[in-house]
Design an enzyme around this catalytic site. Structure first.
Site, PDB file in Angstrom:
ATOM      1  N   GLY A  91       0.774  -1.238   0.000  1.00 34.67           N
ATOM      2  CA  GLY A  91       0.000   0.000   0.000  1.00 34.67           C
ATOM      3  C   GLY A  91       0.805   1.289   0.000  1.00 34.67           C
ATOM      4  O   GLY A  91       0.227   2.371   0.098  1.00 34.67           O
ATOM      5  N   ASP A 100      -7.989 -10.704  -8.502  1.00 29.94           N
ATOM      6  CA  ASP A 100      -7.129 -10.731  -9.679  1.00 29.94           C
ATOM      7  C   ASP A 100      -7.609  -9.672 -10.671  1.00 29.94           C
ATOM      8  O   ASP A 100      -8.733  -9.759 -11.180  1.00 29.94           O
ATOM      9  CB  ASP A 100      -7.198 -12.129 -10.296  1.00 29.94           C
ATOM     10  CG  ASP A 100      -6.283 -12.317 -11.486  1.00 29.94           C
ATOM     11  OD1 ASP A 100      -5.811 -11.312 -12.056  1.00 29.94           O
ATOM     12  OD2 ASP A 100      -6.050 -13.486 -11.861  1.00 29.94           O
ATOM     13  N   ASP A 140       3.117  -1.594  -9.823  1.00 27.26           N
ATOM     14  CA  ASP A 140       4.432  -1.917  -9.264  1.00 27.26           C
ATOM     15  C   ASP A 140       4.513  -3.404  -8.920  1.00 27.26           C
ATOM     16  O   ASP A 140       5.365  -3.820  -8.142  1.00 27.26           O
ATOM     17  CB  ASP A 140       4.678  -1.056  -8.013  1.00 27.26           C
ATOM     18  CG  ASP A 140       6.115  -1.121  -7.537  1.00 27.26           C
ATOM     19  OD1 ASP A 140       7.026  -1.108  -8.384  1.00 27.26           O
ATOM     20  OD2 ASP A 140       6.339  -1.186  -6.308  1.00 27.26           O
ATOM     21  N   LYS A 163       6.040  -1.446 -13.840  1.00 33.18           N
ATOM     22  CA  LYS A 163       7.345  -2.022 -13.558  1.00 33.18           C
ATOM     23  C   LYS A 163       7.563  -3.263 -14.410  1.00 33.18           C
ATOM     24  O   LYS A 163       6.650  -4.065 -14.608  1.00 33.18           O
ATOM     25  CB  LYS A 163       7.439  -2.411 -12.074  1.00 33.18           C
ATOM     26  CG  LYS A 163       8.765  -3.097 -11.721  1.00 33.18           C
ATOM     27  CD  LYS A 163       8.997  -3.163 -10.228  1.00 33.18           C
ATOM     28  CE  LYS A 163       8.129  -4.192  -9.535  1.00 33.18           C
ATOM     29  NZ  LYS A 163       8.395  -4.233  -8.089  1.00 33.18           N
TER      30      LYS A 163
END
Length: 200
Positions: free
Chosen positions: A51, A85, A108, A148
């Site tokens: 978080g 998901d 990320d 990322k």
């Protein structure tokens, strides 16, 4: 392992400043350099646990902030977190009911590492591509996307996909990345618009 984290200045800084992980400084670094988030943007954070990026997003925008992760995330004031998901139709419907479309999407997330470098890199690129597919469905035209991924043989797959769908694409290694990591972020700015149904 504890002494290794203890020597990391970003880890210590996160503890001092109240962020849940050192990853907060990666997003702050990206924002300082690329200005991907405006103060009224609605933002979706994919793979948001624990978080820290949600904490930063809440500081950067007065818009709606939604986080999605396979694992439950302790609540953050002013943030909606969903457990599940992000690739599933159920989650897509849930998010659409809350936000419709977003100005910015960030991711990320990284797969759990097996230690097999080529396998792990393939899984990481696959996860990045899934996040990109999500962004193509949920971003407003002109929106921004940060994801990322890891450099290696398959890196060009996600990079090419980003270049097809955003007017501006940059690859950036954050100053907060750990030494020796092949981790990089691809920043896509000014989404060209929703893909045609014929593309799948």
């Amino acid at each position: 392992m504890g002494s290794q984290w203890g020597r990391d200045r970003f880890y210590r800084q996160a503890r001092t400043e109240g962020y849940r992980s050192r990853a907060a400084y990666k997003l702050l670094d990206i924002q300082k350099r690329f200005q991907v988030i405006r103060d009224d943007d609605n933002v979706i954070d994919l793979g948001c646990a624990p978080g820290s990026w949600l904490q930063v997003l809440r500081e950067l925008t007065d818009g709606q902030v939604i986080g999605v992760d396979l694992n439950p995330v302790p609540s953050i004031e002013g943030v909606v977190t969903l457990t599940g998901d992000f690739t599933t139709e159920y989650m897509h419907e849930k998010i659409r009911s809350l936000i419709g479309v977003a100005n910015v999407i960030v991711c990320d997330a990284a797969p759990k590492l097996s230690g097999n470098k080529s396998y792990d890199q393939a899984r990481a690129v696959g996860l990045s591509e899934e996040a990109c597919d999500f962004a193509l469905d949920f971003l407003k035209p002109g929106g921004n996307f940060v994801v990322k991924t890891f450099q290696g043989d398959m890196f060009h797959l996600i990079l090419d996909k980003m270049r097809e769908n955003f007017f501006g694409v940059k690859v950036y290694r954050s100053k907060a990345a750990r030494k020796g990591s092949t981790e990089v972020y691809i920043i896509g700015k000014k989404f060209k618009g929703h893909r045609n149904d014929s593309e799948g």
